[in-house]
Design an enzyme around this catalytic site. Structure first.
Site, mmCIF file in Angstrom:
data_model
loop_
_atom_site.group_PDB
_atom_site.id
_atom_site.type_symbol
_atom_site.label_atom_id
_atom_site.label_comp_id
_atom_site.label_asym_id
_atom_site.label_seq_id
_atom_site.Cartn_x
_atom_site.Cartn_y
_atom_site.Cartn_z
ATOM 1 N N CYS A 57 -12.222 3.110 -15.379
ATOM 2 C CA CYS A 57 -12.630 4.515 -15.217
ATOM 3 C C CYS A 57 -11.371 5.358 -15.001
ATOM 4 O O CYS A 57 -11.187 5.983 -13.976
ATOM 5 C CB CYS A 57 -13.597 4.644 -14.042
ATOM 6 S SG CYS A 57 -14.420 6.236 -13.996
ATOM 7 N N CYS B 8 -15.852 3.449 -20.916
ATOM 8 C CA CYS B 8 -17.226 3.280 -20.421
ATOM 9 C C CYS B 8 -17.913 2.065 -21.033
ATOM 10 O O CYS B 8 -18.777 1.459 -20.395
ATOM 11 C CB CYS B 8 -18.035 4.542 -20.685
ATOM 12 S SG CYS B 8 -17.285 5.997 -19.928
ATOM 13 N N CYS C 192 -24.337 5.251 -14.663
ATOM 14 C CA CYS C 192 -23.367 6.322 -14.419
ATOM 15 C C CYS C 192 -23.952 7.699 -14.740
ATOM 16 O O CYS C 192 -24.393 7.960 -15.861
ATOM 17 C CB CYS C 192 -22.118 6.073 -15.268
ATOM 18 S SG CYS C 192 -20.909 7.382 -15.115
ATOM 19 N N CYS D 161 -17.549 -0.852 -18.780
ATOM 20 C CA CYS D 161 -17.764 -0.582 -17.350
ATOM 21 C C CYS D 161 -19.073 -1.175 -16.827
ATOM 22 O O CYS D 161 -20.128 -1.006 -17.451
ATOM 23 C CB CYS D 161 -17.765 0.939 -17.132
ATOM 24 S SG CYS D 161 -18.029 1.376 -15.407
ATOM 25 N N GLU E 17 0.821 -1.209 0.000
ATOM 26 C CA GLU E 17 0.000 0.000 0.000
ATOM 27 C C GLU E 17 0.857 1.261 0.000
ATOM 28 O O GLU E 17 0.547 2.235 -0.661
ATOM 29 C CB GLU E 17 -0.974 0.006 1.185
ATOM 30 C CG GLU E 17 -2.115 -0.984 1.050
ATOM 31 C CD GLU E 17 -2.974 -0.740 -0.190
ATOM 32 O OE1 GLU E 17 -2.991 0.379 -0.707
ATOM 33 O OE2 GLU E 17 -3.617 -1.700 -0.649
ATOM 34 N N TYR F 210 -5.676 6.821 4.398
ATOM 35 C CA TYR F 210 -5.880 5.857 3.321
ATOM 36 C C TYR F 210 -5.208 4.520 3.662
ATOM 37 O O TYR F 210 -5.835 3.457 3.586
ATOM 38 C CB TYR F 210 -5.350 6.380 1.967
ATOM 39 C CG TYR F 210 -5.239 5.241 1.008
ATOM 40 C CD1 TYR F 210 -6.376 4.719 0.414
ATOM 41 C CD2 TYR F 210 -4.017 4.585 0.792
ATOM 42 C CE1 TYR F 210 -6.317 3.589 -0.389
ATOM 43 C CE2 TYR F 210 -3.947 3.454 0.003
ATOM 44 C CZ TYR F 210 -5.101 2.976 -0.593
ATOM 45 O OH TYR F 210 -5.030 1.844 -1.359
ATOM 46 N N ASP G 270 -9.130 6.210 -2.203
ATOM 47 C CA ASP G 270 -7.950 6.727 -2.902
ATOM 48 C C ASP G 270 -8.414 7.488 -4.148
ATOM 49 O O ASP G 270 -9.613 7.638 -4.391
ATOM 50 C CB ASP G 270 -6.969 5.591 -3.235
ATOM 51 C CG ASP G 270 -7.414 4.781 -4.435
ATOM 52 O OD1 ASP G 270 -8.616 4.840 -4.789
ATOM 53 O OD2 ASP G 270 -6.570 4.102 -5.040
HETATM 54 S S1 SF4 Z 1 -19.406 4.540 -17.112
HETATM 55 FE FE1 SF4 Z 1 -18.957 6.083 -15.554
HETATM 56 S S2 SF4 Z 1 -17.960 4.935 -13.936
HETATM 57 FE FE2 SF4 Z 1 -17.874 3.672 -15.760
HETATM 58 S S3 SF4 Z 1 -15.947 4.149 -16.799
HETATM 59 FE FE3 SF4 Z 1 -17.486 5.489 -17.649
HETATM 60 S S4 SF4 Z 1 -17.341 7.332 -16.411
HETATM 61 FE FE4 SF4 Z 1 -16.344 5.719 -15.255
#
Ligand code: SF4
Length: 299
Positions: A200, A207, A216, A210, A44, A127, A145
């Site tokens: 992200c 995205c 989002c 994701c 860490e 953290y 973080d």
């Molecule tokens: S959808 Fe939103 S959370 Fe996912 S990578 Fe894109 S900006 Fe980041």
């Protein structure tokens, strides 16, 4: 307990990240079940300002050489600084060594599990204390973080990038998302960090890969504002940071004190800058002036 639509949505999004992490997590040595709390703590600290690819080989060397806090504490601070190699920000090596000494003196060489006790150790901030409690001991903690801040900022709050400094409100919001169940809390902490590191990302979020894409807020609102966000400029060549790094590299490689001023490898550095960098390294406790007459320094 009654739930609200927002609480249901939060829980669903958190669950999506946990499920994603279950299949996409990188296999890193400090994540394995046989890694000691000391190994987690060292990882860490190393990972705070340095990417995984650079940390992993150095972490393996450290663990082979200093598998326990007592092993590191028994060596010199200079050994730790030398073995830090080129991870950057070498004050972290000094603080880790001090932390190892404190663990031996105060905790019989073991790493405490309690966040508050961890926080009292040298070099351990909020953290790291939360990360060690969560990842080494499976405790519920708010691990916040830069990566997690970015994911929450975008997916929940619609912000392209987090503000420079963490606010109390931001921390409270992050805490409110942590699942009650400790093992899910740990998976959320690790998963949200991993999502920020791999998907992200700061400049080019992926995205389409994701798990939060459908929920989002930033994406739904048009994913704007990233182009205007000021880039983190990382000046390097000719900066004090670079000169300090070069001095450290010179002293790391040497096993006897070195006369730094006038050394061939640093002759392009302006003498005033060299002196002030040397001074700051001495002030930081990373370098010692061992022979004033010769201007000879050592780690
Ligand atoms: S959808 Fe939103 S959370 Fe996912 S990578 Fe894109 S900006 Fe980041």
């Amino acid at each position: 307990m009654p739930t609200t639509p927002q609480a249901d949505r939060d829980a669903r999004m958190v669950g999506e990240v946990i499920d994603w992490f279950a299949t996409e997590a990188r296999d890193l040595p400090w994540r394995r079940s046989d890694c000691s709390p000391w190994g987690v703590l060292v990882s860490e600290v190393m990972l705070q300002q340095t990417p995984v690819v650079r940390v992993e080989p150095v972490w393996r060397e450290w663990m082979a050489r200093w598998p326990t806090p007592a092993a590191l504490a028994a060596d010199e601070q200079a050994d730790a600084v030398r073995a830090w190699g080129r991870l950057g920000y070498p004050r972290r090596a000094k603080r880790l060594w001090e932390c190892a000494v404190a663990l031996v003196e105060r905790h019989r060489g073991s790493v405490p599990a309690d966040e508050g006790t961890l926080l009292a150790l040298p070099g351990i901030g909020a953290y790291t204390a939360a990360a060690v409690a969560a990842f080494a001991y499976g405790r519920r903690a708010t691990v916040l973080d830069t990566n997690v801040r970015r994911v929450i900022g975008r997916a929940w709050e619609g912000r392209p990038l987090p503000a420079l400094h963490q606010t109390v409100g931001e921390r409270e919001h992050a805490s409110s998302l942590v699942p009650d169940d400790a093992s899910r809390a740990v998976a959320w902490a690790a998963g949200s960090m991993e999502l920020g590191a791999l998907v992200c990302t700061a400049r080019v979020p992926r995205c389409d890969e994701c798990p939060l894409a459908a929920d989002c807020r930033w994406l739904a609102e048009g994913a704007t504002g990233l182009e205007q966000a000021p880039r983190k400029v990382q000046p390097w060549h000719g900066t004090d940071r670079q000169v300090r790094g070069r001095i450290m590299a010179l002293l790391r490689a040497a096993h006897v004190p070195v006369t730094v001023t006038g050394h061939a490898s640093l002759e392009d550095v302006e003498p005033g800058q060299l002196d002030s960098c040397l001074e700051s390294l001495v002030e930081d406790g990373l370098v010692r002036l061992v022979d004033e007459e010769r201007g000879a320094y050592a780690l």
